[in-house]
Design an enzyme around this catalytic site. Sequence first.
Site, short mmCIF file in Angstrom:
data_model
loop_
_atom_site.label_atom_id
_atom_site.label_comp_id
_atom_site.label_asym_id
_atom_site.label_seq_id
_atom_site.Cartn_x
_atom_site.Cartn_y
_atom_site.Cartn_z
N ALA A 1 -41.92 -4.28 21.34
CA ALA A 1 -43.10 -4.35 20.47
C ALA A 1 -43.99 -5.46 20.99
O ALA A 1 -43.51 -6.38 21.68
CB ALA A 1 -42.66 -4.64 19.04
N GLY B 1 -38.20 -2.79 21.35
CA GLY B 1 -38.75 -1.50 20.92
C GLY B 1 -38.75 -0.46 22.04
O GLY B 1 -38.77 0.74 21.76
N GLU C 1 -34.24 -9.39 20.82
CA GLU C 1 -34.97 -9.93 19.66
C GLU C 1 -34.46 -11.27 19.19
O GLU C 1 -35.22 -12.09 18.69
CB GLU C 1 -34.93 -8.93 18.49
CG GLU C 1 -35.78 -7.68 18.70
CD GLU C 1 -35.06 -6.56 19.44
OE1 GLU C 1 -33.95 -6.78 19.97
OE2 GLU C 1 -35.63 -5.45 19.50
N1 COA Z 1 -45.28 -8.22 23.94
C1 COA Z 1 -46.46 -8.67 24.36
N2 COA Z 1 -46.73 -8.98 25.65
C2 COA Z 1 -45.74 -8.78 26.54
C3 COA Z 1 -44.47 -8.32 26.17
C4 COA Z 1 -44.26 -8.01 24.80
N3 COA Z 1 -43.10 -7.53 24.35
N4 COA Z 1 -43.70 -8.24 27.28
C5 COA Z 1 -44.46 -8.65 28.30
N5 COA Z 1 -45.70 -8.99 27.87
C6 COA Z 1 -46.83 -9.49 28.64
C7 COA Z 1 -46.66 -10.96 29.03
O1 COA Z 1 -47.03 -11.80 27.96
C8 COA Z 1 -47.58 -11.04 30.22
O2 COA Z 1 -48.91 -11.10 29.74
P1 COA Z 1 -50.00 -12.10 30.46
O3 COA Z 1 -50.05 -11.64 31.89
O4 COA Z 1 -51.25 -11.85 29.70
O5 COA Z 1 -49.42 -13.47 30.32
C9 COA Z 1 -47.41 -9.68 30.87
O6 COA Z 1 -46.90 -8.81 29.87
C10 COA Z 1 -46.44 -9.70 32.04
O7 COA Z 1 -45.20 -10.22 31.58
P2 COA Z 1 -44.44 -11.41 32.32
O8 COA Z 1 -43.52 -12.05 31.31
O9 COA Z 1 -45.39 -12.30 33.02
O10 COA Z 1 -43.60 -10.58 33.40
P3 COA Z 1 -42.20 -10.95 34.04
O11 COA Z 1 -41.98 -9.95 35.13
O12 COA Z 1 -42.11 -12.39 34.37
O13 COA Z 1 -41.12 -10.68 32.86
C11 COA Z 1 -40.14 -9.43 31.03
C12 COA Z 1 -40.94 -9.36 32.35
C13 COA Z 1 -40.14 -8.03 30.45
C14 COA Z 1 -38.69 -9.89 31.31
C15 COA Z 1 -40.80 -10.43 30.05
O14 COA Z 1 -42.18 -10.10 29.95
C16 COA Z 1 -40.24 -10.41 28.65
O15 COA Z 1 -39.18 -11.01 28.42
N6 COA Z 1 -40.94 -9.76 27.69
C17 COA Z 1 -40.57 -9.78 26.30
C18 COA Z 1 -39.37 -8.91 26.03
C19 COA Z 1 -38.99 -8.95 24.58
O16 COA Z 1 -38.62 -9.96 24.03
N7 COA Z 1 -39.07 -7.78 23.92
C20 COA Z 1 -38.71 -7.64 22.54
C21 COA Z 1 -39.90 -7.80 21.69
S1 COA Z 1 -39.47 -7.65 19.97
#
Ligand code: COA
Length: 258
Positions: free
Chosen positions: A66, A111, A134
């Site tokens: 999400a 999500g 989460e």
């Molecule tokens: N919600 C909003 N934005 C998200 C997102 C999410 N769930 N997951 C990734 N993004 C965004 C990042 O904020 C970043 O945005 P920016 O470029 O404007 O700063 C962009 O997507 C790229 O993500 P980034 O974290 O820089 O990539 P990465 O390759 O270093 O890491 C992940 C990838 C997926 C491991 C990491 O983004 C992550 O942990 N995301 C959240 C996962 C999560 O907790 N999901 C459950 C949500 S309830």
Amino acid sequence: MSYQTILTTLENNILTITINRPDKMNALNKTVIAELSTAIEEVYQNKDIKAAIITGSGTKAFVAGADISEFQNLTVEQAKQLAQVGQDLFFKIEKSPKPIVAAVNGFALGGGCELALACHFIYASENAKFGQPEVNLGLIPGYGGTQRLVSAIGKRKTMEWIMSAKLYSAADAEKAGLVNEVHTPEELLPRLTESLALILTKAPVAINYVIQAVNGYTGEKKGFDLEVELFGKCFGTKDKQEGTSAFLEKRKPNFTGE
Ligand code: COA
């Protein structure tokens, strides 16, 4: 239909729905949820669509959860509402009378993992990563993860997956029973399309009843009773008449979905 956050293409009766926010790892914001809901409604209504694939845009993510930026300043009631709207969509996917399957082509977190779980089955690319992270955010899954992951991989694995917030490889997910098949990124969509093409040669009403019956699994008599009910209903369909006649006449069936 034109959308802001998803792309749709219809080919050989299969609608491919691509979540298209690659710069945000295809995170599910309110617009994606609303647009996905409209696209799934189209799957239900449009006779030219016989199955659907959900996938993510780009090479890194299926859906990384999400959209966390929408979580700031939500009240308890607003958060419940957000979870409810997501759950309503995911139930709509799960209960679709036509197959809706996931092509997980990268991160399927939070999500994203829950979206894949709501689909009827999952193919993943070798670089896919699954997880429910989460608790890192002080949250629990809200789009059905605590329930559907239990059906997919069992209670004890679910406890560890969600409590640890660890990410699991496609191979781990396949071993755990979450994923049906793992392919190279290039082969993912062709192989899934091939699998759907085979399913689309079968009786559509029977496929619908399979979805209903398997969704009705409880491990108790209620599920078996539903199977009796739906097995009986097959005998009121033209597809059953055609399927059994074609077998006896040694020819290919021509199903009409009636
Ligand atoms: N919600 C909003 N934005 C998200 C997102 C999410 N769930 N997951 C990734 N993004 C965004 C990042 O904020 C970043 O945005 P920016 O470029 O404007 O700063 C962009 O997507 C790229 O993500 P980034 O974290 O820089 O990539 P990465 O390759 O270093 O890491 C992940 C990838 C997926 C491991 C990491 O983004 C992550 O942990 N995301 C959240 C996962 C999560 O907790 N999901 C459950 C949500 S309830």
